[in-house]
Each structure stands twice: as C-alpha cells, then as structure tokens.
Write a protein that holds these residues in place. Structure first.
Motif, PDB file in Angstrom:
ATOM      1  N   ASP A  49       0.853  -1.189   0.000  1.00 13.01           N
ATOM      2  CA  ASP A  49       0.000   0.000   0.000  1.00 13.01           C
ATOM      3  C   ASP A  49       0.891   1.241   0.000  1.00 13.01           C
ATOM      4  O   ASP A  49       1.403   1.665   1.037  1.00 13.01           O
ATOM      5  CB  ASP A  49      -0.904  -0.018   1.228  1.00 13.01           C
ATOM      6  CG  ASP A  49      -1.953   1.078   1.196  1.00 13.01           C
ATOM      7  OD1 ASP A  49      -1.747   2.100   0.493  1.00 13.01           O
ATOM      8  OD2 ASP A  49      -2.977   0.912   1.870  1.00 13.01           O
ATOM      9  N   LYS A  50       1.063   1.816  -1.183  1.00 14.21           N
ATOM     10  CA  LYS A  50       1.951   2.975  -1.324  1.00 14.21           C
ATOM     11  C   LYS A  50       1.451   4.196  -0.567  1.00 14.21           C
ATOM     12  O   LYS A  50       2.257   5.002  -0.110  1.00 14.21           O
ATOM     13  CB  LYS A  50       2.140   3.326  -2.794  1.00 14.21           C
ATOM     14  CG  LYS A  50       3.319   2.597  -3.414  1.00 14.21           C
ATOM     15  CD  LYS A  50       3.717   3.209  -4.716  1.00 14.21           C
ATOM     16  CE  LYS A  50       4.274   4.588  -4.484  1.00 14.21           C
ATOM     17  NZ  LYS A  50       4.644   5.297  -5.678  1.00 14.21           N
ATOM     18  N   ARG A  51       0.146   4.338  -0.417  1.00  9.73           N
ATOM     19  CA  ARG A  51      -0.372   5.495   0.325  1.00  9.73           C
ATOM     20  C   ARG A  51       0.100   5.470   1.773  1.00  9.73           C
ATOM     21  O   ARG A  51       0.518   6.494   2.313  1.00  9.73           O
ATOM     22  CB  ARG A  51      -1.892   5.545   0.268  1.00  9.73           C
ATOM     23  CG  ARG A  51      -2.430   5.860  -1.125  1.00  9.73           C
ATOM     24  CD  ARG A  51      -3.911   5.713  -1.177  1.00  9.73           C
ATOM     25  NE  ARG A  51      -4.200   4.328  -0.769  1.00  9.73           N
ATOM     26  CZ  ARG A  51      -5.372   3.878  -0.402  1.00  9.73           C
ATOM     27  NH1 ARG A  51      -6.402   4.674  -0.371  1.00  9.73           N
ATOM     28  NH2 ARG A  51      -5.549   2.625  -0.061  1.00  9.73           N
ATOM     29  N   VAL A  52       0.049   4.315   2.384  1.00 13.44           N
ATOM     30  CA  VAL A  52       0.506   4.180   3.772  1.00 13.44           C
ATOM     31  C   VAL A  52       2.008   4.414   3.845  1.00 13.44           C
ATOM     32  O   VAL A  52       2.493   5.089   4.755  1.00 13.44           O
ATOM     33  CB  VAL A  52       0.134   2.795   4.340  1.00 13.44           C
ATOM     34  CG1 VAL A  52       0.758   2.578   5.710  1.00 13.44           C
ATOM     35  CG2 VAL A  52      -1.378   2.646   4.409  1.00 13.44           C
ATOM     36  N   GLN A  54       3.769   6.249   1.818  1.00 15.71           N
ATOM     37  CA  GLN A  54       3.999   7.675   1.610  1.00 15.71           C
ATOM     38  C   GLN A  54       3.773   8.440   2.907  1.00 15.71           C
ATOM     39  O   GLN A  54       4.545   9.341   3.254  1.00 15.71           O
ATOM     40  CB  GLN A  54       3.089   8.230   0.506  1.00 15.71           C
ATOM     41  CG  GLN A  54       3.291   9.706   0.231  1.00 15.71           C
ATOM     42  CD  GLN A  54       4.680  10.011  -0.319  1.00 15.71           C
ATOM     43  OE1 GLN A  54       5.051   9.502  -1.364  1.00 15.71           O
ATOM     44  NE2 GLN A  54       5.440  10.838   0.386  1.00 15.71           N
ATOM     45  N   ARG A  55       2.724   8.078   3.641  1.00 15.30           N
ATOM     46  CA  ARG A  55       2.474   8.732   4.936  1.00 15.30           C
ATOM     47  C   ARG A  55       3.624   8.456   5.901  1.00 15.30           C
ATOM     48  O   ARG A  55       4.037   9.350   6.654  1.00 15.30           O
ATOM     49  CB  ARG A  55       1.142   8.276   5.531  1.00 15.30           C
ATOM     50  CG  ARG A  55      -0.054   8.918   4.870  1.00 15.30           C
ATOM     51  CD  ARG A  55      -1.345   8.704   5.648  1.00 15.30           C
ATOM     52  NE  ARG A  55      -1.737   7.315   5.761  1.00 15.30           N
ATOM     53  CZ  ARG A  55      -2.501   6.656   4.896  1.00 15.30           C
ATOM     54  NH1 ARG A  55      -2.956   7.279   3.830  1.00 15.30           N
ATOM     55  NH2 ARG A  55      -2.816   5.401   5.099  1.00 15.30           N
ATOM     56  N   SER A  88       6.957   1.016  -5.445  1.00 17.32           N
ATOM     57  CA  SER A  88       6.413   1.147  -6.798  1.00 17.32           C
ATOM     58  C   SER A  88       6.760  -0.064  -7.650  1.00 17.32           C
ATOM     59  O   SER A  88       5.926  -0.545  -8.413  1.00 17.32           O
ATOM     60  CB  SER A  88       6.937   2.418  -7.457  1.00 17.32           C
ATOM     61  OG  SER A  88       6.395   3.547  -6.855  1.00 17.32           O
TER      62      SER A  88
END
Length: 94
Positions: A49-52, A54-55, A88
């Motif tokens: 999960d790239k969103r996590v 990134q956070r 990615s």
C-alpha cells in the motif's frame, strides 16, 4: 529466494532502518513503534500500500526535520525516496 520476496524483504528492512533512524536522531519522538508497524503492514507479502508508505515517509521526514540537523534531511529524503521506489516496483507502477 524469489526476486519479489527479496524486494519485500528489502522494503521491510528499509522501513525498520528508517524507524531506527528516527529513534536515534529524535529520541523524544512519540509513536515510532506504531508508525513502523503501520508501514510494515503496508509492505506485506503480495500487497503493498503505497499510500501508507507515503504517509510513513512524510512522518519520517517531518519528525527528523523537527529534531535533527538540517544537514541530515537530504540523506533521509534519499532513503525515503528509495523506499517508495521499491514499493512502486512491487506494485508494478514503475
């Protein structure tokens, strides 16, 4: 070891290293274990999960930026960028 397995392991090692860096450079920081665990969960086998992540990268940079030398920010930024590039590759978006 399969290449994807090695990449997941490398991603998890990078997350651990970044959390340890936060602990070392900003010992007064709170929530380190929780942020590390969320990031590790986002770098699971078969699911990234790239969103996590990134956070997590944003949290690392923000926390270190508040408590460490500004000279360290480029090095930490390179490490978080590398972590996100690895994520990615695992998700097939690079």
């Amino acid at each position: 070891m399969h290449n994807a397995d090695a990449s997941v392991e490398h991603l998890r090692e990078t997350i651990d290293a970044l959390a340890e860096l936060v602990q070392t450079l900003t010992p007064e920081a709170t929530g380190i274990a929780e942020e590390r665990e969320k990031a590790l969960a986002a770098a699971g086998d078969g699911v990234t999960d790239k969103r996590v992540l990134q956070r997590f990268a944003d949290w690392v940079l923000s926390t270190i930026g508040r408590g460490a030398s500004a000279a360290l920010i480029p090095v930490v930024t390179a490490s978080t960028d590398s972590m996100l590039q690895e994520a990615s590759r695992l998700t097939g978006h690079l």
